[in-house]
Design a protein around this motif. Structure first.
Motif, PDB file in Angstrom:
ATOM      1  N   VAL A 186       9.389   5.539   4.214  1.00 43.38           N
ATOM      2  CA  VAL A 186       7.938   5.606   4.443  1.00 43.38           C
ATOM      3  C   VAL A 186       7.668   6.075   5.879  1.00 43.38           C
ATOM      4  CG1 VAL A 186       5.790   4.268   4.527  1.00 43.38           C
ATOM      5  CG2 VAL A 186       7.551   3.701   2.830  1.00 43.38           C
ATOM      6  N   THR A 187       6.716   7.019   6.023  1.00 41.22           N
ATOM      7  CA  THR A 187       6.358   7.517   7.358  1.00 41.22           C
ATOM      8  C   THR A 187       5.169   6.727   7.907  1.00 41.22           C
ATOM      9  OG1 THR A 187       7.013   9.714   6.643  1.00 41.22           O
ATOM     10  CG2 THR A 187       5.721   9.579   8.662  1.00 41.22           C
TER      11      THR A 187
ATOM     12  N   LEU B  24       0.805  -1.229   0.000  1.00 39.52           N
ATOM     13  CA  LEU B  24       0.000   0.000   0.000  1.00 39.52           C
ATOM     14  C   LEU B  24       0.839   1.281   0.000  1.00 39.52           C
ATOM     15  CD1 LEU B  24      -3.019  -0.805   2.370  1.00 39.52           C
ATOM     16  CD2 LEU B  24      -2.744  -1.279  -0.061  1.00 39.52           C
ATOM     17  N   ALA B  25       1.969   1.270   0.711  1.00 43.63           N
ATOM     18  CA  ALA B  25       2.778   2.493   0.844  1.00 43.63           C
ATOM     19  C   ALA B  25       3.164   3.092  -0.521  1.00 43.63           C
ATOM     20  CB  ALA B  25       4.009   2.222   1.697  1.00 43.63           C
ATOM     21  N   PRO B  26       3.667   2.296  -1.487  1.00 41.32           N
ATOM     22  CA  PRO B  26       4.066   2.895  -2.769  1.00 41.32           C
ATOM     23  C   PRO B  26       2.891   3.470  -3.579  1.00 41.32           C
ATOM     24  CG  PRO B  26       5.057   0.717  -2.483  1.00 41.32           C
ATOM     25  CD  PRO B  26       4.017   0.866  -1.423  1.00 41.32           C
ATOM     26  N   LEU B  27       1.650   3.114  -3.214  1.00 36.88           N
ATOM     27  CA  LEU B  27       0.486   3.616  -3.963  1.00 36.88           C
ATOM     28  C   LEU B  27       0.088   5.023  -3.519  1.00 36.88           C
ATOM     29  CD1 LEU B  27      -1.753   0.386  -3.897  1.00 36.88           C
ATOM     30  CD2 LEU B  27      -0.276   1.169  -5.755  1.00 36.88           C
ATOM     31  N   GLY B  28       0.706   5.516  -2.420  1.00 41.13           N
ATOM     32  CA  GLY B  28       0.385   6.873  -1.969  1.00 41.13           C
ATOM     33  C   GLY B  28      -0.561   6.924  -0.779  1.00 41.13           C
ATOM     34  N   PHE B  29      -0.899   5.770  -0.185  1.00 43.01           N
ATOM     35  CA  PHE B  29      -1.721   5.774   1.032  1.00 43.01           C
ATOM     36  C   PHE B  29      -0.883   6.292   2.200  1.00 43.01           C
ATOM     37  CE2 PHE B  29      -4.022   2.531  -1.438  1.00 43.01           C
ATOM     38  CZ  PHE B  29      -5.338   2.913  -1.209  1.00 43.01           C
TER      39      PHE B  29
ATOM     40  N   ASP C 155      13.358  -1.007   3.635  1.00 38.80           N
ATOM     41  CA  ASP C 155      13.976  -0.971   2.292  1.00 38.80           C
ATOM     42  C   ASP C 155      13.108  -0.273   1.248  1.00 38.80           C
ATOM     43  OD1 ASP C 155      12.055  -2.933   2.539  1.00 38.80           O
ATOM     44  OD2 ASP C 155      12.947  -4.220   1.008  1.00 38.80           O
ATOM     45  N   ILE C 156      11.956   0.311   1.669  1.00 46.60           N
ATOM     46  CA  ILE C 156      11.084   0.971   0.687  1.00 46.60           C
ATOM     47  C   ILE C 156      11.276   2.484   0.776  1.00 46.60           C
ATOM     48  CG2 ILE C 156       8.686   1.441   0.033  1.00 46.60           C
ATOM     49  CD1 ILE C 156       7.995  -1.380   0.742  1.00 46.60           C
ATOM     50  N   LEU C 157      11.591   3.092  -0.357  1.00 46.89           N
ATOM     51  CA  LEU C 157      11.743   4.545  -0.436  1.00 46.89           C
ATOM     52  C   LEU C 157      10.699   5.102  -1.382  1.00 46.89           C
ATOM     53  CD1 LEU C 157      15.644   4.837  -0.744  1.00 46.89           C
ATOM     54  CD2 LEU C 157      14.260   5.109   1.308  1.00 46.89           C
ATOM     55  N   ILE C 158      10.095   6.241  -1.004  1.00 46.65           N
ATOM     56  CA  ILE C 158       9.134   6.916  -1.880  1.00 46.65           C
ATOM     57  C   ILE C 158       9.682   8.318  -2.140  1.00 46.65           C
ATOM     58  CG2 ILE C 158       6.766   7.778  -2.093  1.00 46.65           C
ATOM     59  CD1 ILE C 158       5.999   5.346  -0.284  1.00 46.65           C
TER      60      ILE C 158
ATOM     61  N   LEU D 126       6.139  -1.908  11.837  1.00 44.08           N
ATOM     62  CA  LEU D 126       6.008  -1.481  10.445  1.00 44.08           C
ATOM     63  C   LEU D 126       7.267  -0.762   9.954  1.00 44.08           C
ATOM     64  CD1 LEU D 126       2.287  -0.249  10.097  1.00 44.08           C
ATOM     65  CD2 LEU D 126       3.291  -2.363   9.247  1.00 44.08           C
ATOM     66  N   ASP D 127       7.878   0.052  10.824  1.00 40.95           N
ATOM     67  CA  ASP D 127       9.132   0.714  10.433  1.00 40.95           C
ATOM     68  C   ASP D 127      10.165  -0.327  10.001  1.00 40.95           C
ATOM     69  OD1 ASP D 127       8.215   3.265  10.839  1.00 40.95           O
ATOM     70  OD2 ASP D 127       9.032   3.467  12.881  1.00 40.95           O
ATOM     71  N   GLU D 128      10.227  -1.414  10.788  1.00 39.98           N
ATOM     72  CA  GLU D 128      11.176  -2.499  10.491  1.00 39.98           C
ATOM     73  C   GLU D 128      10.846  -3.162   9.149  1.00 39.98           C
ATOM     74  OE1 GLU D 128      14.376  -4.955  11.212  1.00 39.98           O
ATOM     75  OE2 GLU D 128      13.743  -3.312  12.535  1.00 39.98           O
TER      76      GLU D 128
END
Length: 1158
Positions: free
Chosen positions: A1060-1061, A1028-1033, A1052-1055, A1046-1048
């Protein structure tokens, strides 16, 4: 009984006194007739015989005379109601089916959109083309684009169809495609649904309504309440079954109620409460030429304040004076004419109990649950007539299908009384509030017919659940409170007060406000019960007393319990006195005209049967009341069986008592008995009819429960021998046979002490599944994860002893569950279907997401499953339908060969039979019926060997919105009320469409907020967030533990080059209003709460998150496998579809399966 009460009920509705074909030997409850005068009905001699071609309904063409100006349409889209839910159930399968029959007769092509795959209407025998798609403006527009119909019917699909029709009209879609709205115009639908417009319209004709103010904010609601004065009732516009409505005694209650109601509807109405007044309904029909009739009036046993769907209802009304009856009838006709309804509608009134003051509560300008009840109560086919009127026919030119000679422009008169009682399943839910009020909570209803109120209500009580013997009591901690505060058990409190606590009628009336007329009638039952008990022995019962008890609705079992005998002994003594029931027709004309109908009931309040018993048909036992676990899918099975029997040249007899069903439509069988599905009544009908056999395998569990008793009493049970059925139902016998044929099963033991249960659990290891063997309903099964929990469960939940053993079995975590539906003949499998569950084992199969053809099972596993089905069919000598649940688990010793263990086997049709039949294009029930009668039995075929270019997914429909407080957590107890299924080219497409087809599903779109919670020991929450994070939610949590997790997971995901916050939001646990504001502030549009266990208290953070997602109408994903699958759908399907392009899932059912075989 008071003289005022007795005088009042003897008053007639202005027609001649009822002429009866036979006079019963005991006085009847005086019964109101609906009809007004002979002149309204027209004299039979002045109307010519019916002419023209006859369609599915006998006498279904028009009467010669002035031609009707018919609507010029050739192709009509019928909008279905979607999944069964609380407030919108099987009645719309019945009404939609009748509408399609009317279109068939008129040679109009019908297109149906309805994702409810379990229904009768979604069969090619009815509709020309069917779309299993969401009933939403978007998907209906796609269908209009593809099919280009010139007409649309919106009033046969409940609130769902009506709401979507109003939306489409506002969007200009009907105008753009040149589609005529048939029947009641959209403007009328809007007026009846918009509370403000409705109030104004009724003021124009001086019809009183409850003083009310329409508001759209909580603050406005509070201001309106100050103006109107407490106590008040909140009603929500465009809502179903009173959803979002309720009572408030002060500002605090109103603030909470208004917040929830406004999350479900854009506008609410704040009204002065008239709690305690009588509630009365009229079903009214009007055609385009302004001909208008009232078909049925009904009276609630319960006073106003309880939703009519949760009330005991009696038809025709019993306690209205002639003046009250006519006053409300005249008002109903005035209203329907002023609003401009074309077709059928119902008007609900509040009536002052001791005066002539009344208020209109609401008008449903569509077919409703009450319409189905009224149709079955009177024999007048309201939905069929409404569809004919929508096509332009007028009432004087439509025939009365009962007499075949008189016109449909008549008002039925009844010489019997009908009682409807709701069925609730609230005991299945944790933390649920059991009070009943203005928002409906029942899942089904029964309808009983008798010639006295006493006979009718006792029949109805037994129909609700076989554990009830008739009018009875139950223990309550505070009986007065149970009487004063309506709940699903209040009728039992009335029974306790009158039968066991010597309360007077006056005292019960003061506490309940139930009309004294009903209470005096119940006292007749109480007196008879006490008289039988005082005799105390079977041989003390003489012929006169047994006859009198039977006329008051007592069952053999009820009498047996009162005198310490068995049901069989009472039956033998009763028959020895030649006391047997008489069969009467429902003729709607109170015997004033000759009636020609196959619509029957039994009674002891008559002397001669209306029919000759010369057909010797085959009995089909229906499914009875809809409840969680048994619903419309079994009605499809019963109807399909009856159709197959008729095609085979057999005469058919249906026994069922559910007014919401197609099986109780009079043109489906040769004889229809609206009767109890008890051993006593089925035997009575079997013997009277000299039936050739009885089918017990298509109506769910109820018919199965009496199969062995029927066979032992001489009935020819068709198909699998009941002795063999018993070997599958009895856990010991079942297990022993599986061992003997080399079929694996989880380790299990039946235990009669807590210590032996501890020993067994220690040997197999936790978790285990505990099932108290004697529990019929409620919290029967649970997964236990440790010894402390085991002891607590066994000491608190059940009295474990040799008389009450529990079955404990090893629970295998992480296993996959598989459903096998099959039909066999003499032990050989003819057809079978293998569906896989998306969820892991541990979620009840009725709550699981089914995939067919299976997505992950290889050919070797499918072959092994077929081998298990073959072995089981042979061992149990099965002829007919059967179903197995099998789990597939890792085999540590041989990873290449997973374990396949049978966990359950039912030697009857299952709830997934309509799904597999319609997906594979083979009617399993048609094949099963041939196996049952041994005629034209097809050769075996392996349907799973065929490659199919599509997949279908069946998803559950939950009704948690209606069940205040209930924890929306899934487990081994079934909680869903319905289902939908859609097709796709792959799993993602099919699941994506199916989820949108569930009721009121709002698709979450970025950049909205997603709230996460639940178990952080597994990777599932992280897998959802990663998609979901890369979709802009925007990602939110309520605790630091979940944020750290979730932080853990997202490191490895960067937007846009940034991590991701995940934000922690404030989470007020005890202030619903503040919590709602938090949800709005962060624009939370979906909740993923994957908790490991059910909450044990109301302040559990995960429980509050789940419950409020439901209360604020936000999509909730509460199970790991489906949560990940939906996240996958969002990843693949977003961004939104291209404008003007019809998505690939929009296809006719016949295009998916390559023809119309089902």
């Amino acid at each position: 009984m008071s003289s005022a009460a007795s005088t009042r009920v003897l008053l007639r509705a202005g027609c001649s006194l009822l002429k009866r074909k036979t006079f019963p030997s005991a006085p009847l409850s005086p019964i109101r007739s609906f009809s007004l005068s002979h002149s309204l009905r027209s004299s039979a001699s002045t109307i010519p015989a019916v002419t023209g071609i006859r369609g599915p309904y006998e006498g279904a063409s028009t009467i010669t005379g002035e031609a009707d100006n018919l609507v010029d349409v050739s192709k009509v889209l019928v909008v279905g109601s979607g999944a069964l839910s609380i407030g919108q159930a099987g009645e719309f399968d019945y009404s939609g089916s009748q509408a399609i029959k009317a279109l068939q007769e008129a040679s109009k092509k019908s297109i149906l959109i309805n994702p409810n795959i379990a229904t009768n209407q979604t069969s090619h025998a009815l509709a020309d083309e069917i779309y299993y798609l969401p009933v939403t403006p978007e998907y209906i527009t796609y269908v209009l684009e593809r099919e280009r119909p010139d007409g649309i019917l919106l009033t046969f699909g409940g609130q769902t169809a009506l709401n979507v029709g109003v939306q489409l009209e506002k969007m200009g879609v009907f105008e753009r495609y040149g589609v005529k709205v048939l029947g009641t115009p959209i403007a009328t639908l809007e007026t009846s649904e918009d509370r403000d417009l409705f109030a104004k319209a009724l003021k124009e004709i001086d019809i009183p309504i409850a003083e009310s103010i329409a508001v759209s904010t909580v603050d406005d609601a509070l201001a309106a309440a100050e103006e109107v004065g407490y106590p008040i009732i909140v009603r929500s516009a465009y809502a179903l079954g009173g959803l979002g409505s309720g009572f408030a005694n002060d500002a605090t209650e109103l603030r909470n109620l208004a917040s929830q109601s406004l999350s479900l509807a854009p506008q609410i109405l704040v009204e002065k409460s008239l709690k305690g007044w009588k509630e009365v309904e009229y079903e009214v029909v009007r055609d385009s030429k302004n001909n208008c009739i009232t078909v049925c009036n009904m009276e609630n046993f319960d006073p106003l304040g309880i939703h009519t769907g949760d009330s005991i209802v009696v038809a025709p009304s019993q306690t209205l004076s002639d003046e009250e009856y006519h006053m409300l009838r005249s008002a109903a006709i005035k209203i329907i004419r002023h609003l401009g309804v074309v077709g059928e509608c119902n008007v609900q009134y509040a009536l002052q109990p001791d005066g002539l003051d009344y208020r209109v509560i609401e008008v449903n300008a569509r077919l409703s649950r009450s319409s189905a009840l009224a149709s079955k109560a009177t024999g007048y086919p309201l939905a069929y007539t409404a569809a004919k009127i929508a096509l332009g026919h007028t009432l004087p030119n439509l025939p009365n299908h009962v007499t075949k000679t008189t016109s449909a422009n008549f008002e039925p008169s009844l010489d019997y009384i009908v009682t409807k009682i709701p069925r609730w399943d609230l005991a299945k839910f944790q933390h649920v509030k059991r009070d009943i009020g203005s928002s409906m909570k029942s899942v089904g209803e029964v309808m009983a017919i008798g010639r006295t109120f006493e006979e009718s209500i006792q029949k109805a009580i037994r129909q609700v659940d076989p554990s009830f013997v008739g009018f009875q009591g139950a223990e309550f901690d505070d009986l007065d409170a149970a009487l004063a505060n309506p709940s699903d058990r209040r009728w039992l409190a009335v029974g306790q007060a009158l039968l066991h606590k010597d309360y007077t009628v006056d005292r019960v009336h003061d506490l309940t406000k139930i009309d004294k007329w009903f209470l005096y009638k119940l006292m007749n039952i109480v007196r008879m019960q006490k008289e039988i008990e005082s005799i105390g022995s079977l041989f003390g019962l003489n012929k006169e007393l047994i006859k009198k008890a039977k006329q008051l609705g007592f069952s053999d079992k009820q009498i047996a319990l009162a005198v310490g005998a068995t049901e069989a002994e009472v039956r033998e003594r009763r028959k020895g006195f030649d006391i047997v029931p008489v069969v009467k027709k429902i003729d709607t004309l109170a015997a004033e005209f000759p009636a020609d109908t196959n619509y029957l009931y039994t009674t002891y309040n008559a002397t001669v049967s209306d029919i000759k018993f010369d057909e010797h048909g085959t009995l089909v036992l229906g499914s009875g009341v809809y409840r969680i676990g048994s619903s419309v899918e079994f009605d499809w099975c019963a109807v399909s069986t009856a159709r197959a029997l008729r095609e085979a040249g057999k005469k058919t007899i249906m026994i069922n008592y559910n007014p919401e069903t197609v099986s109780t439509d009079f043109d489906e069988v040769d004889r229809l008995y609206f009767e109890e599905l008890s051993y006593e009544r089925v035997m009575d009908i079997y013997e009277l009819e000299s039936a050739k056999g009885v089918v017990v395998s298509v109506g769910g569990q109820l018919p199965q429960n009496i199969a062995l008793s029927l066979q032992k009493s001489g009935c020819k049970v068709l198909g699998t021998d009941p002795e063999d059925i018993d070997k599958a139902e009895d856990r010991h016998k079942f297990s022993t046979i599986l061992d003997s044929i080399g079929v694996d099963q989880p380790a299990w033991k039946e235990l009669s002490s807590v210590s032996s249960a501890k020993e067994f659990c220690a040997s197999v290891g936790y978790p285990v599944l505990v099932r108290p063997s004697y529990v019929l309903s409620g919290a029967a099964m649970s997964v236990i994860r440790g010894e402390h929990e085991l002891v607590e469960k066994l000491t608190l939940a059940s009295d474990v002893s040799p008389d009450h053993p529990v079955v404990v079995s090893k629970f295998i975590e992480g296993a996959q569950e598989i459903d096998v539906d099959a039909v066999a003949y003499n032990g050989t499998v003819l057809v079978h279907a293998v569906s896989e569950h998306v969820e892991d084992a541990g979620i009840h199969s009725g709550d699981a997401t089914l995939v067919l053809p299976p997505n992950t099972l290889d050919s070797a596993t499918l072959a092994r499953l077929k081998e298990i089905a073959d072995k089981v069919a042979t061992a149990w000598k099965i002829s007919g339908p059967f179903n197995m649940q099998i789990i597939k688990a890792e085999n540590p010793e041989n990873p290449e060969l997973p374990d396949l263990k049978v966990i359950e086997c039912n030697l009857r049709a299952s709830r997934s039979f309509p799904f597999v039949s319609k997906v594979l294009g083979v009617n399993f029930i048609d094949v099963a019926t041939r196996a049952l009668i041994g005629k034209n039995v097809p050769e075996p075929v392996d349907l799973m060997a065929k490659e199919r270019g599509y997949v279908a997914v069946k998803v559950p429909q939950f009704s948690f919105t209606r069940l205040a407080g209930a924890d929306p957590f899934l487990g081994v107890e079934m909680a869903s009320t319905g289902e939908v299924a859609c097709f796709g080219h792959d799993l993602i497409e099919a699941y994506w469409t199916s989820m949108q087809a569930t009721m009121n599903f709002k698709l979450p779109l970025p950049p909205s907020g997603v709230l996460f919670g639940g178990d952080v020991s597994k990777s599932d929450l992280g897998r959802v967030a990663r998609r979901l994070a890369p979709l802009g939610f925007k990602l939110y949590v309520a605790s630091s533990i979940v944020r750290e997790y979730l932080d853990e997971e997202l490191t490895d995901i960067l937007i846009d080059g940034l991590p991701v916050t995940v934000s922690i939001i404030e989470f007020p646990k005890t202030d619903k209003r503040k919590l709602r504001e938090v949800f709005q502030k962060y624009d939370i549009q979906s909740v993923f709460n994957l908790a490991k266990d059910r909450a044990d208290n109301l302040l559990d953070e995960d429980y509050i998150m789940r419950r409020n997602a439901i209360d604020f109408a936000i999509p909730l994903f509460n199970e790991p496998r489906t949560a990940v699958l939906f996240a996958e759908c969002l990843k693949e399907k977003l961004p939104e579809k291209e404008e003007g392009v019809i998505p690939p899932e929009v296809q006719r059912w016949s295009e998916w399966i390559g023809g119309k075989p089902v």
